[in-house]
Scaffold this active site. Structure first.
Site, PDB file in Angstrom:
ATOM      1  N   GLU A 138       0.694  -1.429   0.064  1.00 37.36           N
ATOM      2  CA  GLU A 138       0.097  -0.038  -0.002  1.00 37.36           C
ATOM      3  C   GLU A 138       1.092   1.336  -0.021  1.00 37.36           C
ATOM      4  O   GLU A 138       0.818   2.261   0.861  1.00 37.36           O
ATOM      5  CB  GLU A 138      -0.950  -0.030   1.147  1.00 37.36           C
ATOM      6  CG  GLU A 138      -2.213  -1.068   1.100  1.00 37.36           C
ATOM      7  CD  GLU A 138      -2.763  -1.383   2.295  1.00 37.36           C
ATOM      8  OE1 GLU A 138      -2.758  -0.417   3.331  1.00 37.36           O
ATOM      9  OE2 GLU A 138      -3.505  -2.342   2.531  1.00 37.36           O
ATOM     10  N   ASN A 183       1.957  -5.058  -3.089  1.00 36.97           N
ATOM     11  CA  ASN A 183       0.824  -5.732  -2.689  1.00 36.97           C
ATOM     12  C   ASN A 183      -0.078  -4.284  -2.532  1.00 36.97           C
ATOM     13  O   ASN A 183       0.316  -3.532  -1.695  1.00 36.97           O
ATOM     14  CB  ASN A 183       0.615  -6.445  -1.434  1.00 36.97           C
ATOM     15  CG  ASN A 183      -0.525  -7.238  -1.240  1.00 36.97           C
ATOM     16  OD1 ASN A 183      -1.057  -7.880  -2.118  1.00 36.97           O
ATOM     17  ND2 ASN A 183      -0.950  -7.158  -0.127  1.00 36.97           N
ATOM     18  N   HIS A 195     -10.110  -6.011  -2.374  1.00 34.75           N
ATOM     19  CA  HIS A 195     -11.257  -5.888  -1.291  1.00 34.75           C
ATOM     20  C   HIS A 195     -12.358  -5.169  -1.986  1.00 34.75           C
ATOM     21  O   HIS A 195     -12.432  -3.902  -2.352  1.00 34.75           O
ATOM     22  CB  HIS A 195     -10.758  -4.922  -0.255  1.00 34.75           C
ATOM     23  CG  HIS A 195      -9.795  -5.745   0.732  1.00 34.75           C
ATOM     24  ND1 HIS A 195     -10.067  -7.000   1.562  1.00 34.75           N
ATOM     25  CD2 HIS A 195      -8.134  -5.362   0.854  1.00 34.75           C
ATOM     26  CE1 HIS A 195      -8.826  -7.031   2.038  1.00 34.75           C
ATOM     27  NE2 HIS A 195      -7.825  -6.484   1.811  1.00 34.75           N
ATOM     28  N   GLU A 202      -5.887 -10.782  -1.134  1.00 35.47           N
ATOM     29  CA  GLU A 202      -6.870 -10.692   0.025  1.00 35.47           C
ATOM     30  C   GLU A 202      -8.429 -10.556  -0.390  1.00 35.47           C
ATOM     31  O   GLU A 202      -9.163  -9.796   0.245  1.00 35.47           O
ATOM     32  CB  GLU A 202      -6.439  -9.118   0.782  1.00 35.47           C
ATOM     33  CG  GLU A 202      -5.048  -9.187   1.042  1.00 35.47           C
ATOM     34  CD  GLU A 202      -4.426  -7.892   1.859  1.00 35.47           C
ATOM     35  OE1 GLU A 202      -5.404  -7.200   2.246  1.00 35.47           O
ATOM     36  OE2 GLU A 202      -3.313  -7.767   1.925  1.00 35.47           O
ATOM     37  N   ASP A 245     -12.178 -10.270  -1.000  1.00 35.08           N
ATOM     38  CA  ASP A 245     -13.474 -10.484  -0.101  1.00 35.08           C
ATOM     39  C   ASP A 245     -14.268  -9.608  -1.029  1.00 35.08           C
ATOM     40  O   ASP A 245     -13.870  -8.531  -1.744  1.00 35.08           O
ATOM     41  CB  ASP A 245     -13.259 -10.380   1.222  1.00 35.08           C
ATOM     42  CG  ASP A 245     -12.592  -8.841   1.865  1.00 35.08           C
ATOM     43  OD1 ASP A 245     -12.641  -7.938   0.891  1.00 35.08           O
ATOM     44  OD2 ASP A 245     -12.118  -8.925   2.838  1.00 35.08           O
TER      45      ASP A 245
END
Ligand code: G3I
Length: 322
Positions: free
Chosen positions: A131, A172, A208, A239, A241
Site C-alpha cells: 500500500e 501488494n 477488497h 486478499e 473479499d
C-alpha cells in the site's frame, strides 16, 4: 469438489485463505482451514507485521507469525508471507522518529534481513511493500517516503532478495485490480524496482471489492496483463473479499456476490501468470470488514456458521469448468 484441489487441476498453484492467531482455537473453523483440498495456501493476517515482529528497535519477536507458519507447514500448505514495509501497524518508534536517510535505510535493511532471514525457506512469497500508493496514484506520504522518497521501495526489494533468494517478491495493494490511475502507478513501481536493478516477481491485487461493483472480467485481465508487461512474472489475488455495503444480504444479493466471485475467478483462470487466489479469511465470522466499515460485511465464501454460501458454489463451478 473442493477449491484448492480444483484450482490446482486448473493449473493454478493454490487457492488459499488468510487466518489469524486467535482463530486457531476454534476447532470447527480449523477443521475446514487445515483441509488442503480446500485451502492449499495460508496468509498470516497480522502476525508478521512490523508492530509484532520488531515492537522495539532491534528486538525481534516471531511468536505470532511462527504459529501460523508452523500450522501451514504441519498441514502441507504454502505460505504467502505478509508484510514487510507498510505504513500501518508500524510501531511508533519507527513512525515517530526523526530519521536521517542513512538511519532509515539501516532500519529498513535490518528489519527485512532479520524477518526474511527468520522465515527463509518457509515463504512462497513476501509482500515486500504494501500500500505505497494513494487512490489517485500518487505516493502515500508515510515515514519511509518522507525520509527516503520513492527509493525506499527498491531498497526494500533489494534487502528481501538478499535475505531469501527463493521467495517471490511482491508489491501488494488495493484498488489496483482494474485499470486506472492507481494501476498505472503500480506499473511504474514495477519499472522503478527493475530499473534500480532489484528483483520484483509479482504484483498482489488485494481485491477488497464490493458486491455489484466488480469490474468486467476483461478489465481485470487488462490490469493483470499490464503488470506482466512491465516485467512482473506473476500476479495473484491476495486478499479477496466482496462485501455488502448494506446488510442483511438478500437472496438476490447473494446471487450477485456469487456472480462477482465468479468474475474474479474467471479472470485469474484466463491469465496464465495469475498463480492463485487468497481470500481474506474464509468465513464471515472472522472478517475484518464489520469492525472497519460499520454496517457492511458478509464478504466471504462461508457464512458466520461456517456454511458454504452461493459464492462458494460459484467459485467451485468456475474452477471445475476450467
Ligand atoms: O493485537 C491487538 C490486541 O492486543 C487488542 O486487544 C485488540 C483490541 O482492539 O486489537 C488487536 O489488534 C488488532 C489487530 O487487527 C489484531 O487483531 C487491531 O486493533 C486491528 O486494527 C487489526 O486489524 C487488522 C488490519 O489489517 C489492520 O490494518 C486486520 O485484522 C487485518 O485483517 C487487516 O489486514 C489488512 C492487510 O494487512 C493489508 N490490506 C488490507 C487488510 C484489511 O484492512
Amino acid at each position: 469438489a473442493q477449491l484448492n484441489k480444483l484450482a490446482k487441476a486448473a493449473g493454478k498453484l493454490y487457492f488459499g485463505s488468510a487466518t489469524d492467531n486467535g482463530e486457531l482455537s476454534d476447532t470447527a473453523y480449523v477443521n475446514i482451514l487445515k483441509n488442503t483440498d480446500e485451502f492449499g495456501q495460508i496468509t498470516p493476517g497480522n502476525g508478521q507485521k512490523w508492530q509484532y515482529t520488531e515492537p522495539n528497535q532491534g528486538q525481534f519477536s516471531y511468536t505470532q507469525g511462527d504459529q501460523i507458519v508452523d500450522f501451514a507447514a504441519t498441514n502441507g500448505q504454502i505460505v504467502r508471507c505478509h508484510t514487510l514495509v507498510w505504513y500501518s501497524q508500524l510501531p511508533s518508534w519507527v513512525s515517530s522518529g526523526s530519521w536521517t536517510k542513512d538511519q532509515m535505510t539501516s532500519i529498513i535493511n535490518t528489519h527485512i534481513s532479520n524477518e526474511v532471514g527468520h522465515y527463509k525457506g518457509k515463504c512462497y512469497s513476501w509482500d515486500v511493500v504494501n500500500e505505497a500508493l494513494n487512490d489517485d496514484g500518487t505516493y502515500r506520504s508515510n515515514i519511509f517516503y518522507t525520509v527516503l522518497g520513492e527509493s525506499y521501495i527498491p531498497l526494500a526489494f533489494e534487502a528481501a532478495a538478499a535475505a531469501d533468494p527463493a521467495a517471490k517478491l511482491y508489491y501488494n495493494d488495493y484498488n489496483i485490480e482494474a485499470t486506472g490511475a492507481k494501476q498505472a502507478s503500480t506499473v511504474k513501481i514495477v519499472t522503478l524496482v527493475k530499473n534500480a536493478g532489484a528483483r520484483i516477481d509479482g504484483v498482489g491485487m488485494q481485491a477488497h471489492l464490493i458486491v455489484g461493483s466488480v469490474s468486467a472480467q476483461s478489465t481485470l485481465q487488462s490490469a493483470m496483463n499490464s503488470y506482466i508487461s512491465a516485467g512482473a512474472t506473476e500476479v495473484s489475488y491476495t486478499e479477496l473479499d466482496i462485501r455488502f455495503s448494506s446488510l442483511p444480504a438478500t437472496d438476490s444479493g447473494l446471487q450477485q456476490q456469487a456472480t462477482d466471485y465468479a468474475t474474479v475467478t474467471k479472470a485469474c483462470l484466463a491469465v496464465k501468470a495469475c498463480v492463485g487466489i487468497t481470500i481474506w479469511d474464509y468465513t464471515d465470522k472472522y472478517s475484518w470488514i464489520p469492525s472497519t466499515f460499520q454496517g457492511q460485511g458478509a464478504a466471504l465464501l462461508y457464512d458466520d456458521n461456517l456454511s458454504k454460501k452461493p459464492a462458494w458454489t460459484a467459485v467451485s463451478s468456475v474452477l471445475a469448468a476450467a
